[in-house]
Design an enzyme around this catalytic site. Structure first.
Site, short mmCIF file in Angstrom:
data_model
loop_
_atom_site.label_atom_id
_atom_site.label_comp_id
_atom_site.label_asym_id
_atom_site.label_seq_id
_atom_site.Cartn_x
_atom_site.Cartn_y
_atom_site.Cartn_z
N SER A 136 5.00 51.82 115.20
CA SER A 136 4.18 51.12 114.06
C SER A 136 4.76 50.48 113.27
O SER A 136 4.20 49.29 112.74
CB SER A 136 3.19 52.22 113.16
OG SER A 136 4.38 52.78 112.36
N ARG B 70 18.12 57.88 119.08
CA ARG B 70 19.47 58.06 119.55
C ARG B 70 20.59 57.65 118.47
O ARG B 70 20.43 56.84 117.81
CB ARG B 70 19.70 57.32 120.75
CG ARG B 70 19.12 57.69 122.03
CD ARG B 70 19.39 56.94 123.16
NE ARG B 70 20.95 56.83 123.55
CZ ARG B 70 21.77 57.59 124.36
NH1 ARG B 70 20.73 58.58 124.72
NH2 ARG B 70 22.86 57.59 124.29
N ILE B 71 21.49 58.54 118.38
CA ILE B 71 22.66 58.21 117.68
C ILE B 71 23.64 57.36 118.49
O ILE B 71 23.66 57.28 119.79
CB ILE B 71 23.75 59.63 117.78
CG1 ILE B 71 22.89 60.80 117.27
CG2 ILE B 71 24.79 59.33 116.98
CD1 ILE B 71 23.09 61.32 115.79
N HIS C 229 14.74 54.06 106.99
CA HIS C 229 14.64 55.64 107.02
C HIS C 229 13.62 56.07 105.98
O HIS C 229 13.60 55.41 104.88
CB HIS C 229 16.13 55.94 106.73
CG HIS C 229 16.19 57.36 106.72
ND1 HIS C 229 16.44 58.17 107.78
CD2 HIS C 229 16.39 58.46 105.76
CE1 HIS C 229 16.50 59.56 107.44
NE2 HIS C 229 16.58 59.68 106.18
N LEU D 71 25.92 58.08 109.89
CA LEU D 71 24.35 58.06 110.06
C LEU D 71 23.61 58.13 108.74
O LEU D 71 24.27 58.70 107.77
CB LEU D 71 23.96 59.46 110.81
CG LEU D 71 22.61 59.99 111.22
CD1 LEU D 71 22.03 58.75 112.33
CD2 LEU D 71 22.20 61.15 111.50
N ASP D 72 22.67 57.19 108.77
CA ASP D 72 21.93 56.93 107.58
C ASP D 72 22.75 56.40 106.22
O ASP D 72 22.27 56.86 105.15
CB ASP D 72 20.98 58.22 107.18
CG ASP D 72 19.95 58.17 108.32
OD1 ASP D 72 19.86 57.00 109.17
OD2 ASP D 72 19.60 59.25 108.75
N THR E 31 25.86 51.42 109.86
CA THR E 31 27.52 51.54 109.63
C THR E 31 27.57 52.85 110.68
O THR E 31 26.85 53.62 110.90
CB THR E 31 28.18 51.59 108.60
OG1 THR E 31 27.54 52.77 107.94
CG2 THR E 31 28.02 50.52 107.69
C1 GRF Z 1 9.58 55.70 110.78
O1 GRF Z 1 9.31 56.66 109.79
C2 GRF Z 1 11.02 55.27 110.45
O2 GRF Z 1 11.46 55.59 109.19
C3 GRF Z 1 12.00 56.14 111.12
O3 GRF Z 1 11.02 56.52 112.50
C4 GRF Z 1 9.80 56.34 111.97
C5 GRF Z 1 9.35 55.37 113.31
O4 GRF Z 1 7.92 55.19 113.02
N1 GRF Z 1 13.09 55.80 111.32
P1 GRF Z 1 7.06 54.17 113.90
O5 GRF Z 1 7.65 54.62 115.57
O6 GRF Z 1 7.71 52.74 113.49
O7 GRF Z 1 5.71 54.30 113.80
#
Ligand code: GRF
Length: 219
Positions: free
Chosen positions: A18, A96-97, A114, A149-150, A146
């Site tokens: 989305s 994926r990491i 995120h 992660l996050d 970076t």
């Molecule tokens: C989103 O909530 C994003 O923050 C996270 O994964 C989700 C992906 O949603 N990293 P979509 O596939 O873009 O609908």
């Protein structure tokens, strides 16, 4: 006069896509000066691949089964992204990491979105954790990627107030609404040269951003 080509994006997804759709729509509506050169997924069944095809965007599938280890996978992924001459790599629900080598290769030109107000709640299941903690606020963060992660430098955040009777489903929907406004906006800042990744930190309109980035109000 020589006109600068629009920013070339490669978008990495694993699922619904989305956010990918929001970026496609922003480009179509001329709110974002960019082109998507390719959409790459690690899952062949990712619905986002359909969205890409619908928009006549090239798609590639790289499943983990095709490669003996993470390093080989990330090497192949790097090669494909470079083939498309991406200016910017957009992680949009890519599950994926990524290896330190991959991240180093693209440092300063790879973004993630995120679903939390980082540094709160890195990792998975953020809506569940926010509700369990009875937080009053929740939100989304766009950041440079970076190795940790996050934890890369935050560019922008959008916040929502948790409502009475909020559920993980209602939060998911409300968070998506914020994401779909915020991600194209940040990419447009980069496209316009307003946002720069520098050794001193992130500059937006020549000003160093604070640790929690620019706060954006989404209606
Ligand atoms: C989103 O909530 C994003 O923050 C996270 O994964 C989700 C992906 O949603 N990293 P979509 O596939 O873009 O609908």
């Amino acid at each position: 006069m020589q006109t600068k080509q629009p920013l070339k994006l490669v978008v990495l997804i694993s699922g619904q896509g989305s956010n990918l759709q929001a970026i496609i729509d922003a480009i179509t509506n001329k709110q974002l000066d960019a082109t998507i050169s390719a959409v790459i997924s690690d899952k062949s069944e990712a619905y986002g691949l359909m969205r890409a095809k619908e928009a006549s965007i090239a798609t590639r599938i790289l499943t983990k089964e095709q490669y003996p280890n993470r390093q080989e996978y990330d090497l192949a992924l790097t090669k494909i992204i470079e083939e498309y001459q991406a200016d910017l790599v957009i992680l949009a629900g890519f599950m994926r990491i990524l290896s330190p080598e991959f991240v180093k290769h693209f440092v300063g030109r790879i973004l993630n979105i995120h679903p939390s107000l980082l540094p709160n709640y890195p990792g998975l299941n953020t809506h569940e954790r926010v509700l369990a903690a009875a937080d009053k606020q929740h939100g989304v963060t766009v950041h440079f990627v970076t190795e940790e992660l996050d934890a890369g430098p935050v560019i922008a955040q959008a916040t929502l107030q948790i409502l009475p009777n909020e559920t993980t489903e209602s939060l998911k929907e409300r968070i998506h609404h914020l994401e779909h406004q915020l991600y194209p906006l940040v990419i447009q800042w980069i496209s316009k040269g307003k946002l720069l990744f520098t050794p001193r930190g992130i500059l937006l309109d020549n000003q160093l951003l604070p640790a929690n980035g620019r706060q954006i109000i989404v209606q």
